[in-house]
Design a protein around this motif. Structure first.
Motif, PDB file in Angstrom:
ATOM      1  N   ARG A  21      45.580 -21.895 -19.431  1.00 23.27           N
ATOM      2  CA  ARG A  21      44.366 -22.395 -18.806  1.00 23.27           C
ATOM      3  C   ARG A  21      44.276 -23.897 -19.069  1.00 23.27           C
ATOM      4  O   ARG A  21      44.527 -24.354 -20.187  1.00 23.27           O
ATOM      5  CB  ARG A  21      43.126 -21.704 -19.379  1.00 23.27           C
ATOM      6  CG  ARG A  21      43.041 -20.211 -19.091  1.00 23.27           C
ATOM      7  CD  ARG A  21      42.993 -19.916 -17.602  1.00 23.27           C
ATOM      8  NE  ARG A  21      42.753 -18.502 -17.309  1.00 23.27           N
ATOM      9  CZ  ARG A  21      42.890 -17.963 -16.107  1.00 23.27           C
ATOM     10  NH1 ARG A  21      43.273 -18.720 -15.076  1.00 23.27           N
ATOM     11  NH2 ARG A  21      42.675 -16.680 -15.913  1.00 23.27           N
ATOM     12  N   VAL A  22      43.942 -24.651 -18.041  1.00 21.81           N
ATOM     13  CA  VAL A  22      43.702 -26.078 -18.201  1.00 21.81           C
ATOM     14  C   VAL A  22      42.216 -26.245 -18.483  1.00 21.81           C
ATOM     15  O   VAL A  22      41.368 -25.865 -17.671  1.00 21.81           O
ATOM     16  CB  VAL A  22      44.105 -26.869 -16.947  1.00 21.81           C
ATOM     17  CG1 VAL A  22      43.885 -28.369 -17.176  1.00 21.81           C
ATOM     18  CG2 VAL A  22      45.567 -26.602 -16.590  1.00 21.81           C
ATOM     19  N   THR A  23      41.887 -26.794 -19.657  1.00 21.24           N
ATOM     20  CA  THR A  23      40.493 -26.826 -20.107  1.00 21.24           C
ATOM     21  C   THR A  23      39.838 -28.194 -19.972  1.00 21.24           C
ATOM     22  O   THR A  23      38.634 -28.320 -20.226  1.00 21.24           O
ATOM     23  CB  THR A  23      40.403 -26.364 -21.568  1.00 21.24           C
ATOM     24  OG1 THR A  23      41.204 -27.236 -22.387  1.00 21.24           O
ATOM     25  CG2 THR A  23      40.907 -24.936 -21.716  1.00 21.24           C
ATOM     26  N   GLY A  24      40.591 -29.212 -19.591  1.00 17.14           N
ATOM     27  CA  GLY A  24      40.006 -30.538 -19.448  1.00 17.14           C
ATOM     28  C   GLY A  24      41.077 -31.596 -19.308  1.00 17.14           C
ATOM     29  O   GLY A  24      42.276 -31.305 -19.342  1.00 17.14           O
ATOM     30  N   VAL A  25      40.622 -32.814 -19.152  1.00 17.43           N
ATOM     31  CA  VAL A  25      41.523 -33.963 -19.032  1.00 17.43           C
ATOM     32  C   VAL A  25      41.032 -35.051 -19.980  1.00 17.43           C
ATOM     33  O   VAL A  25      39.845 -35.405 -19.971  1.00 17.43           O
ATOM     34  CB  VAL A  25      41.567 -34.504 -17.585  1.00 17.43           C
ATOM     35  CG1 VAL A  25      42.592 -35.640 -17.472  1.00 17.43           C
ATOM     36  CG2 VAL A  25      41.896 -33.391 -16.598  1.00 17.43           C
ATOM     37  N   ARG A  26      41.929 -35.558 -20.811  1.00 13.55           N
ATOM     38  CA  ARG A  26      41.562 -36.617 -21.744  1.00 13.55           C
ATOM     39  C   ARG A  26      41.392 -37.950 -21.018  1.00 13.55           C
ATOM     40  O   ARG A  26      41.828 -38.117 -19.868  1.00 13.55           O
ATOM     41  CB  ARG A  26      42.624 -36.766 -22.834  1.00 13.55           C
ATOM     42  CG  ARG A  26      42.759 -35.583 -23.726  1.00 13.55           C
ATOM     43  CD  ARG A  26      43.478 -35.870 -25.028  1.00 13.55           C
ATOM     44  NE  ARG A  26      44.619 -36.772 -24.930  1.00 13.55           N
ATOM     45  CZ  ARG A  26      45.515 -36.923 -25.901  1.00 13.55           C
ATOM     46  NH1 ARG A  26      45.412 -36.205 -27.021  1.00 13.55           N
ATOM     47  NH2 ARG A  26      46.515 -37.765 -25.768  1.00 13.55           N
ATOM     48  N   ALA A  27      40.828 -38.922 -21.708  1.00 16.88           N
ATOM     49  CA  ALA A  27      40.627 -40.244 -21.121  1.00 16.88           C
ATOM     50  C   ALA A  27      41.944 -40.909 -20.744  1.00 16.88           C
ATOM     51  O   ALA A  27      41.989 -41.723 -19.815  1.00 16.88           O
ATOM     52  CB  ALA A  27      39.853 -41.127 -22.103  1.00 16.88           C
ATOM     53  N   ASP A  28      43.029 -40.537 -21.451  1.00 19.25           N
ATOM     54  CA  ASP A  28      44.334 -41.134 -21.136  1.00 19.25           C
ATOM     55  C   ASP A  28      45.059 -40.395 -20.013  1.00 19.25           C
ATOM     56  O   ASP A  28      46.205 -40.712 -19.689  1.00 19.25           O
ATOM     57  CB  ASP A  28      45.221 -41.183 -22.378  1.00 19.25           C
ATOM     58  CG  ASP A  28      45.489 -39.806 -22.985  1.00 19.25           C
ATOM     59  OD1 ASP A  28      45.059 -38.785 -22.388  1.00 19.25           O
ATOM     60  OD2 ASP A  28      46.114 -39.737 -24.059  1.00 19.25           O
ATOM     61  N   GLY A  29      44.395 -39.399 -19.419  1.00 18.64           N
ATOM     62  CA  GLY A  29      44.984 -38.684 -18.294  1.00 18.64           C
ATOM     63  C   GLY A  29      45.753 -37.443 -18.667  1.00 18.64           C
ATOM     64  O   GLY A  29      46.138 -36.673 -17.782  1.00 18.64           O
ATOM     65  N   LEU A  30      45.987 -37.216 -19.961  1.00 20.50           N
ATOM     66  CA  LEU A  30      46.696 -36.009 -20.377  1.00 20.50           C
ATOM     67  C   LEU A  30      45.766 -34.804 -20.293  1.00 20.50           C
ATOM     68  O   LEU A  30      44.581 -34.897 -20.603  1.00 20.50           O
ATOM     69  CB  LEU A  30      47.234 -36.168 -21.802  1.00 20.50           C
ATOM     70  CG  LEU A  30      48.321 -37.225 -21.988  1.00 20.50           C
ATOM     71  CD1 LEU A  30      48.724 -37.313 -23.452  1.00 20.50           C
ATOM     72  CD2 LEU A  30      49.544 -36.916 -21.114  1.00 20.50           C
TER      73      LEU A  30
END
Length: 249
Positions: A21-30
């Motif tokens: 599951r993709v739970t979010g995106v960090r500020a650096d795009g990861l």
């Protein structure tokens, strides 16, 4: 005359991502994930001798694996400040999302006694899990590995003769508005968009086994539970973390 130093043989098992599951995106795009991964009995072998250099023997179909400084074996050696002359036998098909390069790097880290997840994560998102092995919940961007109880299981894999570029799959996932995968893998719809040929391999495995195939991570491997031998299938079983320790011969 001094006795010759016996080579060291390292076992580098593949990993299989059972669900993601993709739970979010960090500020650096990861992208942040919540995944379950297991170690398989399909493995590369690294034979280490004194010296420096890398030789790759292709023992499985898959994308070519160059013996350059970009190879994860060479990068792992540099990361731990060690040198060795390495003969790498590739049994894990390259480009299939089974963590072959990550497994090779993890084997080097274990041999060098380096278990720092920061060092592992700097080499690749799957390397921290491959260092720990067994069965685990993997979160963050791959650097947080929570070991889980081992479960004996058998799976049948199909590995297409092409790979899926992980950055392209995540980019497509973003462009599609972050779809949720019905099979438990959120990246499956995006991977099918990036590489439509995946559908043919999925359908062939489903028709041959009567099971619903699941994409392993960002692809390109499809898997189903159980053993379904066939010329194009790879039947594997899960192994515990204790079965991936380095050994000498």
């Amino acid at each position: 005359m001094a006795a010759a130093t016996a080579p060291t043989v390292l076992h580098a098992p593949a990993k299989l991502t059972l669900g993601l599951r993709v739970t979010g995106v960090r500020a650096d795009g990861l992208h942040l994930v919540d995944a379950e991964m297991v170690t398989l009995d399909l493995a590369d072998t690294l034979t280490l001798r004194p010296g420096d250099g890398l030789e790759v023997e292709e023992a499985a179909s898959g994308l070519p694996v160059p013996a350059t400084d970009d190879n994860l074996v060479r990068r792992a050696l540099a990361a731990v400040g060690r040198t060795a002359r390495v003969h790498l036998v590739k049994r894990i098909p390259a480009g299939g999302g089974l963590g072959g390069g990550s497994a090779d790097a993890a084997a080097i880290l274990r041999w060098a006694g380096v278990t720092d997840p920061g060092v592992a994560a700097a080499l690749g998102a799957d390397v921290p899990f491959c260092v720990v092995g067994g069965r685990a919940r993997v979160t963050g961007v791959g650097e947080v590995v929570e070991p889980l109880a081992h479960r004996d299981a058998t799976y049948t894999l199909v590995v297409p003769p092409f790979g899926c570029a992980t950055p392209a799959v995540y980019r497509a996932w973003d462009e599609m508005g972050g779809p949720e995968g019905a099979s438990g893998n959120d990246l499956e719809p995006a991977a099918l968009r990036v590489e439509p040929r995946l559908a043919r391999w999925r359908d062939a495995l489903g028709e041959a086994t009567g099971e619903v195939p699941v994409l392993a991570g960002s692809g390109s491997t499809w898997f189903v539970p159980g053993a379904h031998p066939a010329p194009t299938h790879i039947v594997v079983r899960t192994v515990s973390s204790s079965e991936q320790a380095p050994r000498s011969s």
